[in-house]
Design a protein around this motif. Structure first.
Motif, PDB file in Angstrom:
ATOM      1  N   ASP A   1      12.051  34.956   0.820  1.00  0.00           N
ATOM      2  CA  ASP A   1      12.413  36.276   1.325  1.00  0.00           C
ATOM      3  C   ASP A   1      11.527  36.604   2.529  1.00  0.00           C
ATOM      4  OD1 ASP A   1      13.006  38.900   1.839  1.00  0.00           O
ATOM      5  OD2 ASP A   1      12.731  39.598  -0.219  1.00  0.00           O
ATOM      6  N   PRO A   2      12.116  36.796   3.709  1.00  0.00           N
ATOM      7  CA  PRO A   2      11.311  37.094   4.908  1.00  0.00           C
ATOM      8  C   PRO A   2      10.367  38.277   4.726  1.00  0.00           C
ATOM      9  CG  PRO A   2      13.587  36.648   5.509  1.00  0.00           C
ATOM     10  CD  PRO A   2      13.546  36.729   4.012  1.00  0.00           C
ATOM     11  N   LYS A   3      10.748  39.224   3.864  1.00  0.00           N
ATOM     12  CA  LYS A   3       9.915  40.405   3.650  1.00  0.00           C
ATOM     13  C   LYS A   3       8.617  40.073   2.921  1.00  0.00           C
ATOM     14  CE  LYS A   3      13.916  43.518   3.449  1.00  0.00           C
ATOM     15  NZ  LYS A   3      14.675  44.485   2.611  1.00  0.00           N
TER      16      LYS A   3
ATOM     17  N   LEU B   1       6.982  35.809  10.864  1.00  0.00           N
ATOM     18  CA  LEU B   1       7.121  34.373  10.620  1.00  0.00           C
ATOM     19  C   LEU B   1       8.567  33.909  10.745  1.00  0.00           C
ATOM     20  CD1 LEU B   1       5.586  31.788   9.813  1.00  0.00           C
ATOM     21  CD2 LEU B   1       6.171  32.303   7.431  1.00  0.00           C
ATOM     22  N   PHE B   2       9.480  34.680  10.151  1.00  0.00           N
ATOM     23  CA  PHE B   2      10.887  34.304  10.189  1.00  0.00           C
ATOM     24  C   PHE B   2      11.707  35.236  11.073  1.00  0.00           C
ATOM     25  CE2 PHE B   2      11.445  31.668   6.022  1.00  0.00           C
ATOM     26  CZ  PHE B   2      10.654  30.683   6.582  1.00  0.00           C
TER      27      PHE B   2
ATOM     28  N   PRO C   1      13.836  30.217   9.510  1.00  0.00           N
ATOM     29  CA  PRO C   1      13.172  28.909   9.547  1.00  0.00           C
ATOM     30  C   PRO C   1      13.793  27.957  10.561  1.00  0.00           C
ATOM     31  CG  PRO C   1      14.615  29.043   7.643  1.00  0.00           C
ATOM     32  CD  PRO C   1      14.599  30.420   8.262  1.00  0.00           C
ATOM     33  N   TRP C   2      14.989  28.312  11.071  1.00  0.00           N
ATOM     34  CA  TRP C   2      15.718  27.411  11.965  1.00  0.00           C
ATOM     35  C   TRP C   2      15.087  27.285  13.348  1.00  0.00           C
ATOM     36  CZ3 TRP C   2      19.380  24.501   9.744  1.00  0.00           C
ATOM     37  CH2 TRP C   2      19.897  24.942   8.522  1.00  0.00           C
TER      38      TRP C   2
ATOM     39  N   ASN D   1      -1.249  31.314   1.318  1.00  0.00           N
ATOM     40  CA  ASN D   1      -0.923  32.258   0.245  1.00  0.00           C
ATOM     41  C   ASN D   1       0.567  32.255  -0.085  1.00  0.00           C
ATOM     42  OD1 ASN D   1      -3.631  33.201   0.192  1.00  0.00           O
ATOM     43  ND2 ASN D   1      -3.206  34.553   1.925  1.00  0.00           N
ATOM     44  N   PHE D   2       1.367  31.694   0.804  1.00  0.00           N
ATOM     45  CA  PHE D   2       2.817  31.709   0.616  1.00  0.00           C
ATOM     46  C   PHE D   2       3.397  30.314   0.382  1.00  0.00           C
ATOM     47  CE2 PHE D   2       1.504  35.235   3.282  1.00  0.00           C
ATOM     48  CZ  PHE D   2       2.095  36.318   2.654  1.00  0.00           C
TER      49      PHE D   2
END
Length: 228
Positions: A28-30, A36-37, A42-43, A119-120
């Motif tokens: 989830d981008p949030k 980041l996204f 991610p593309w 962390n992700f």
């Protein structure tokens, strides 16, 4: 025995890359670090595009392994596309991602993979994206001889695709004002142009290395792809 090993390897590696891409797409981008996204998700990252590329290649390789005798024409075309994908993209791009990422990571990880990403994305995902790619390609090149196109055609195709990706990166910056990779913001326009040219020369050098390695391992000149 070799056929069984090949089939098992291609299927398992395809499933591995499918698993990795699904993990990244499910993020989830949030919940990720801000920006980041943003724009492209991610593309926009070569690492992710490479995972998709490897997944497609090993998927084609698995399909090629299971071609039936009466599908000779289709099998030949599939084998052709599989070899082209490996020689022109999968090997040079996959090798490039590993080499450049770890080279810059050791110099200053903040430029390519800031420490807050730990962390992700756990360390095993980082290594799956940026380390395991190379040994998996090495196994493939040992298991199979791959057809290479004419040198100028292969390099030209790789160059066109490389320019396409650089155009995508620049477009994102012009649209949202954020570089895909923090390191790009450290350069002057002239330095950025040199950096892009240098990286293009590296990836094309890896294409030539893959071609030479294919020839060396199989003990005979690489054969040319012919249209059917």
């Amino acid at each position: 025995m070799r056929t069984v090993i090949s089939k098992t390897y291609h299927i398992s590696t395809f499933m591995w890359y499918t698993f990795l891409t699904s993990i990244l797409l499910s993020k989830d981008p949030k919940e990720l670090p801000q920006g980041l996204f943003v724009y492209g998700g991610p593309w926009k990252y070569l690492t992710f595009l490479n995972l998709v590329l490897q997944m497609v290649f090993f998927g084609l390789a698995a399909l090629s392994d299971f071609q039936l005798p009466y599908m000779k024409g289709e099998a030949k075309k599939l084998h052709l596309w599989k070899d082209l994908l490996f020689s022109v993209l999968a090997f040079p791009v996959g090798s490039f991602v590993v080499m450049v990422f770890w080279g810059m990571f050791m110099y200053d990880r903040q430029l390519v993979y800031p420490d807050n990403l730990d962390n992700f994305f756990p360390p095993w995902i980082n290594h799956a994206m940026h380390t395991a790619v190379l040994p998996l390609l090495a196994v493939e090149i040992v298991l199979h001889r791959h057809a290479y196109p004419k040198k100028q055609n292969g390099l030209a195709t790789l160059g066109i695709i490389g320019v396409g990706y650089l155009t995508w990166v620049i477009w994102i910056y012009l649209t949202v004002g954020v570089w895909v990779y923090p390191v790009l913001g450290k350069f002057t326009p002239a330095g950025l142009a040199f950096f892009f040219l240098f990286n293009m020369s590296v990836v094309e050098g890896l294409y030539l290395f893959g071609e030479a390695l294919n020839c060396f391992i199989w003990g005979q000149p690489h054969y040319k792809v012919k249209r059917t």
